[in-house]
Motif scaffolding. Structure first.
Motif, PDB file in Angstrom:
ATOM      1  N   LYS A  69      23.813  47.135  50.459  1.00 55.32           N
ATOM      2  CA  LYS A  69      25.120  46.753  49.904  1.00 55.32           C
ATOM      3  C   LYS A  69      24.966  46.321  48.448  1.00 55.32           C
ATOM      4  CE  LYS A  69      28.920  43.508  50.638  1.00 55.32           C
ATOM      5  NZ  LYS A  69      29.424  42.388  51.455  1.00 55.32           N
ATOM      6  N   THR A  70      23.919  45.559  48.182  1.00 57.05           N
ATOM      7  CA  THR A  70      23.660  45.109  46.814  1.00 57.05           C
ATOM      8  C   THR A  70      23.384  46.301  45.904  1.00 57.05           C
ATOM      9  OG1 THR A  70      22.774  43.017  47.654  1.00 57.05           O
ATOM     10  CG2 THR A  70      22.220  43.604  45.385  1.00 57.05           C
ATOM     11  N   ALA A  71      22.542  47.229  46.348  1.00 63.62           N
ATOM     12  CA  ALA A  71      22.214  48.411  45.531  1.00 63.62           C
ATOM     13  C   ALA A  71      23.457  49.251  45.262  1.00 63.62           C
ATOM     14  CB  ALA A  71      21.147  49.247  46.229  1.00 63.62           C
ATOM     15  N   ARG A  72      24.311  49.381  46.258  1.00 64.20           N
ATOM     16  CA  ARG A  72      25.531  50.193  46.094  1.00 64.20           C
ATOM     17  C   ARG A  72      26.536  49.536  45.150  1.00 64.20           C
ATOM     18  NH1 ARG A  72      25.117  50.761  52.208  1.00 64.20           N
ATOM     19  NH2 ARG A  72      24.379  52.911  52.526  1.00 64.20           N
ATOM     20  N   SER A  73      26.461  48.215  45.016  1.00 61.92           N
ATOM     21  CA  SER A  73      27.462  47.492  44.225  1.00 61.92           C
ATOM     22  C   SER A  73      27.048  47.245  42.775  1.00 61.92           C
ATOM     23  CB  SER A  73      27.743  46.136  44.889  1.00 61.92           C
ATOM     24  OG  SER A  73      26.614  45.283  44.756  1.00 61.92           O
ATOM     25  N   MET A  74      25.906  47.751  42.369  1.00 56.81           N
ATOM     26  CA  MET A  74      25.412  47.488  41.018  1.00 56.81           C
ATOM     27  C   MET A  74      26.259  48.209  39.971  1.00 56.81           C
ATOM     28  SD  MET A  74      22.914  45.385  41.548  1.00 56.81           S
ATOM     29  CE  MET A  74      22.156  45.302  39.939  1.00 56.81           C
ATOM     30  N   ALA A 115      16.432  49.022  37.741  1.00 53.32           N
ATOM     31  CA  ALA A 115      15.681  48.459  38.860  1.00 53.32           C
ATOM     32  C   ALA A 115      15.466  46.959  38.641  1.00 53.32           C
ATOM     33  CB  ALA A 115      14.351  49.187  39.023  1.00 53.32           C
ATOM     34  N   SER A 116      15.262  46.543  37.399  1.00 58.52           N
ATOM     35  CA  SER A 116      15.103  45.110  37.104  1.00 58.52           C
ATOM     36  C   SER A 116      16.372  44.337  37.435  1.00 58.52           C
ATOM     37  CB  SER A 116      14.734  44.899  35.634  1.00 58.52           C
ATOM     38  OG  SER A 116      13.454  45.399  35.371  1.00 58.52           O
ATOM     39  N   SER A 117      17.518  44.922  37.131  1.00 52.77           N
ATOM     40  CA  SER A 117      18.801  44.284  37.465  1.00 52.77           C
ATOM     41  C   SER A 117      18.946  44.144  38.966  1.00 52.77           C
ATOM     42  CB  SER A 117      19.972  45.114  36.924  1.00 52.77           C
ATOM     43  OG  SER A 117      19.843  45.384  35.559  1.00 52.77           O
ATOM     44  N   LEU A 118      18.553  45.183  39.696  1.00 58.24           N
ATOM     45  CA  LEU A 118      18.634  45.145  41.157  1.00 58.24           C
ATOM     46  C   LEU A 118      17.695  44.077  41.712  1.00 58.24           C
ATOM     47  CD1 LEU A 118      19.641  46.189  43.870  1.00 58.24           C
ATOM     48  CD2 LEU A 118      17.941  48.040  43.702  1.00 58.24           C
ATOM     49  N   GLU A 119      16.509  43.984  41.158  1.00 61.43           N
ATOM     50  CA  GLU A 119      15.559  42.962  41.626  1.00 61.43           C
ATOM     51  C   GLU A 119      16.167  41.575  41.491  1.00 61.43           C
ATOM     52  OE1 GLU A 119      13.308  39.648  41.221  1.00 61.43           O
ATOM     53  OE2 GLU A 119      13.645  40.667  39.314  1.00 61.43           O
ATOM     54  N   LYS A 120      16.805  41.297  40.366  1.00 63.13           N
ATOM     55  CA  LYS A 120      17.427  39.985  40.156  1.00 63.13           C
ATOM     56  C   LYS A 120      18.586  39.773  41.123  1.00 63.13           C
ATOM     57  CE  LYS A 120      16.130  39.586  35.340  1.00 63.13           C
ATOM     58  NZ  LYS A 120      16.152  40.620  34.330  1.00 63.13           N
ATOM     59  N   ALA A 121      19.369  40.839  41.362  1.00 61.86           N
ATOM     60  CA  ALA A 121      20.523  40.734  42.264  1.00 61.86           C
ATOM     61  C   ALA A 121      20.094  40.493  43.711  1.00 61.86           C
ATOM     62  CB  ALA A 121      21.374  42.001  42.176  1.00 61.86           C
ATOM     63  N   THR A 142      17.733  38.493  44.621  1.00 56.73           N
ATOM     64  CA  THR A 142      17.241  37.124  44.785  1.00 56.73           C
ATOM     65  C   THR A 142      18.118  36.393  45.794  1.00 56.73           C
ATOM     66  OG1 THR A 142      16.473  37.093  42.501  1.00 56.73           O
ATOM     67  CG2 THR A 142      16.720  34.965  43.580  1.00 56.73           C
ATOM     68  N   GLY A 143      17.492  35.867  46.832  1.00 58.63           N
ATOM     69  CA  GLY A 143      18.222  35.127  47.855  1.00 58.63           C
ATOM     70  C   GLY A 143      18.743  35.981  49.000  1.00 58.63           C
ATOM     71  N   VAL A 144      18.733  37.304  48.858  1.00 56.30           N
ATOM     72  CA  VAL A 144      19.198  38.176  49.941  1.00 56.30           C
ATOM     73  C   VAL A 144      18.222  38.130  51.117  1.00 56.30           C
ATOM     74  CG1 VAL A 144      19.649  40.589  50.589  1.00 56.30           C
ATOM     75  CG2 VAL A 144      20.555  39.678  48.436  1.00 56.30           C
ATOM     76  N   PHE A 145      16.949  38.029  50.806  1.00 55.80           N
ATOM     77  CA  PHE A 145      15.921  37.855  51.838  1.00 55.80           C
ATOM     78  C   PHE A 145      14.803  37.031  51.231  1.00 55.80           C
ATOM     79  CE2 PHE A 145      14.902  41.592  49.445  1.00 55.80           C
ATOM     80  CZ  PHE A 145      13.518  41.710  49.422  1.00 55.80           C
ATOM     81  N   LYS A 146      14.048  36.357  52.070  1.00 51.44           N
ATOM     82  CA  LYS A 146      12.976  35.492  51.595  1.00 51.44           C
ATOM     83  C   LYS A 146      11.916  36.349  50.918  1.00 51.44           C
ATOM     84  CE  LYS A 146       9.706  32.023  53.110  1.00 51.44           C
ATOM     85  NZ  LYS A 146       9.093  31.325  54.235  1.00 51.44           N
ATOM     86  N   SER A 147      11.733  36.127  49.619  1.00 52.77           N
ATOM     87  CA  SER A 147      10.806  36.974  48.862  1.00 52.77           C
ATOM     88  C   SER A 147      10.547  36.395  47.495  1.00 52.77           C
ATOM     89  CB  SER A 147      11.390  38.381  48.704  1.00 52.77           C
ATOM     90  OG  SER A 147      12.632  38.322  48.011  1.00 52.77           O
ATOM     91  N   SER A 148       9.423  36.813  46.917  1.00 50.42           N
ATOM     92  CA  SER A 148       9.115  36.499  45.524  1.00 50.42           C
ATOM     93  C   SER A 148       9.601  37.669  44.664  1.00 50.42           C
ATOM     94  CB  SER A 148       7.604  36.323  45.353  1.00 50.42           C
ATOM     95  OG  SER A 148       6.945  37.572  45.557  1.00 50.42           O
ATOM     96  N   LYS A 149       9.576  37.477  43.370  1.00 52.39           N
ATOM     97  CA  LYS A 149       9.959  38.547  42.456  1.00 52.39           C
ATOM     98  C   LYS A 149       9.067  39.776  42.673  1.00 52.39           C
ATOM     99  CE  LYS A 149      10.410  39.668  37.548  1.00 52.39           C
ATOM    100  NZ  LYS A 149      10.379  39.153  36.171  1.00 52.39           N
TER     101      LYS A 149
END
Length: 196
Positions: free
Chosen positions: A101-106, A112-118, A120-127
C-alpha cells in the motif's frame, strides 16, 4: 532475515543463463581477476579460499548482501534448503499489505530512498533492513522500474545493469531506477505472493 534473502536469491537465479566464464565476454579488474560480463561473477585463482562467512553473516544480519553475486545466491539457496519452511501468519500478510500500500501510494517521482523512509514504522526494522527488503522486491520484479530489464521472467546481464550515474545513489540494480510512478507489478506480485 535469511528467508527474505532466499527470496531475492531465488529471483536472481530463476532465469540465470547457463554459461562458463571462460566462454563469455569478461573484463579484467584492478586485482587482475576476470569479471564475467554476463553474470558479474569474479573468477578467483583459488575458489576454495573464498571466505563465505561474511556473506552468511549478511544473510542473518540484514536479510542479505551482494544480491547480484552468483556465489552469494548459491550459498543462500543451499542454506535455505536446510531450513524448516514456515507459513506466513495473518500478521505477516498484513505487514506485506501495508508495504505494498505504501509503495502504491508514493508520489510519481519518489525514489527507493523515499520509499525506505515511508516504510519507517510499517514493520519493525532498521534502515538497512528496509533497504534490503526494497532491493529484494525489486529483484523479484514486484518493484519493477518501467523500461528497465530485471529478473522477473528474464535475466539482466551484468554488462546491461546501468547505474544512474548519481554518485550519492548506492541502491543496487534495479531498485536504483524504481520511481513512485512504477508502483507495484501485479503480475510479479501474483507470481511470488499468490496468497495476498
Amino acid at each position: 532475515m535469511d528467508l527474505r534473502s532466499a527470496l531475492g536469491s531465488y529471483a536472481f537465479v530463476s532465469n540465470f543463463p547457463q554459461h562458463e566464464i571462460a566462454t563469455t565476454p569478461a573484463s579484467i579488474v584492478l586485482s587482475g581477476a576476470r569479471r564475467c560480463n554476463w553474470c558479474g561473477f569474479y573468477e578467483f585463482q583459488n575458489p576454495a579460499k573464498l571466505d563465505l562467512n561474511p556473506l552468511n553473516f549478511g544473510r542473518h544480519k540484514w536479510g542479505g548482501v551482494s544480491r547480484d553475486n552468483p556465489v552469494y545466491a548459491w550459498l543462500d539457496l543451499s542454506l535455505f534448503r536446510a531450513e524448516a519452511l514456515q507459513n506466513p501468519t495473518a500478521s505477516d500478510k498484513q505487514i506485506m499489505h501495508q508495504i505494498l500500500k505504501t509503495a502504491r501510494s508514493m508520489e510519481t517521482n519518489a525514489t527507493a530512498s523515499s520509499l525506505e523512509k515511508a516504510l519507517t514504522g510499517v514493520f519493525k526494522s532498521s534502515k538497512a533492513e528496509r533497504r534490503v527488503l526494497i532491493e529484494i522486491l525489486a529483484i523479484c520484479g514486484v518493484l519493477q522500474p518501467k523500461g528497465r530489464g530485471g529478473y522477473f521472467a528474464e535475466f539482466t546481464l551484468a554488462c546491461e545493469r546501468e547505474h544512474t550515474g548519481q554518485h550519492f545513489n548506492d541502491w543496487s540494480y534495479p531498485a536504483t531506477w524504481w520511481r513512485g510512478s512504477d508502483g507495484v507489478s501485479e503480475t510479479a506480485l501474483a507470481a511470488y505472493f499468490p496468497d495476498l
